[in-house]
Design an enzyme around this catalytic site. Structure first.
Site, PDB file in Angstrom:
ATOM      1  N   HIS A  78       0.918  -1.340  -0.052  1.00 33.19           N
ATOM      2  CA  HIS A  78       0.145   0.043   0.184  1.00 33.19           C
ATOM      3  C   HIS A  78       0.837   1.551   0.295  1.00 33.19           C
ATOM      4  O   HIS A  78       2.141   1.192   0.681  1.00 33.19           O
ATOM      5  CB  HIS A  78      -1.085  -0.201   0.974  1.00 33.19           C
ATOM      6  CG  HIS A  78      -0.770   0.531   2.434  1.00 33.19           C
ATOM      7  ND1 HIS A  78      -0.482   1.498   2.614  1.00 33.19           N
ATOM      8  CD2 HIS A  78       0.570  -0.028   3.536  1.00 33.19           C
ATOM      9  CE1 HIS A  78       0.366   2.518   3.911  1.00 33.19           C
ATOM     10  NE2 HIS A  78       0.511   0.508   4.456  1.00 33.19           N
ATOM     11  N   CYS A  79       0.046   2.688  -0.277  1.00 31.10           N
ATOM     12  CA  CYS A  79       0.754   3.310   0.032  1.00 31.10           C
ATOM     13  C   CYS A  79      -0.203   5.146   0.032  1.00 31.10           C
ATOM     14  O   CYS A  79      -1.084   4.134   1.100  1.00 31.10           O
ATOM     15  CB  CYS A  79       1.009   4.373  -2.212  1.00 31.10           C
ATOM     16  SG  CYS A  79       0.175   4.332  -2.928  1.00 31.10           S
ATOM     17  N   GLN A  80       0.073   5.824  -0.422  1.00 36.85           N
ATOM     18  CA  GLN A  80      -0.678   6.620   0.430  1.00 36.85           C
ATOM     19  C   GLN A  80      -2.293   6.358  -0.743  1.00 36.85           C
ATOM     20  O   GLN A  80      -3.537   6.782   0.135  1.00 36.85           O
ATOM     21  CB  GLN A  80      -0.749   8.069  -0.374  1.00 36.85           C
ATOM     22  CG  GLN A  80      -0.964   9.790   0.631  1.00 36.85           C
ATOM     23  CD  GLN A  80      -1.519   9.922   2.161  1.00 36.85           C
ATOM     24  OE1 GLN A  80       0.186   8.665   2.810  1.00 36.85           O
ATOM     25  NE2 GLN A  80      -2.200   9.856   2.781  1.00 36.85           N
TER      26      GLN A  80
END
Length: 116
Positions: A78-80
């Site tokens: 996941h990222c932002q």
């Protein structure tokens, strides 16, 4: 090709019940320092390929968790907001981690839902 995306409720269930979950946050260290999903480890998206190529002992020593096997059922990136996570998921799949998935909501959705 199997679905590569995972939703907030799916991730929440894995965090509560999967001993094999490895959640990799691919944001920058500066972003992670402002908040992270509990239990995640940070591997910036540009480093995903080299880090997943480490041998098991080096990975364990660096991150404090076992290196996921190629067929790891619960390898989640996941990222932002989803884009870098998707890129990392594709890189992992290219390396043979065929079940790697991306938490599309990213930290943005997580922090909104968890702050309620």
């Amino acid at each position: 090709m199997a679905c590569t995306d995972i939703s907030y409720p799916e991730l929440k269930a894995l965090l509560e019940g999967s001993p094999s979950l490895l959640l990799i946050d691919v944001r920058s260290k500066e972003e992670v320092d402002r908040g992270k999903i509990p239990g995640s480890i940070n591997i910036p998206v540009d480093s995903v390929e080299s880090e997943l190529a480490l041998d098991a002992a080096s990975f364990q020593a660096k991150y404090g968790v076992p290196k996921p096997p190629a067929d790891a059922p619960d390898l989640i990136f996941h990222c932002q907001m989803g884009r870098r996570g998707a890129a990392a998921t594709q890189k992992a799949r290219a390396l043979g981690f065929n079940k790697a998935r991306n938490y599309v909501g990213g930290y943005k959705e997580w922090s909104e839902k968890e702050a309620k």
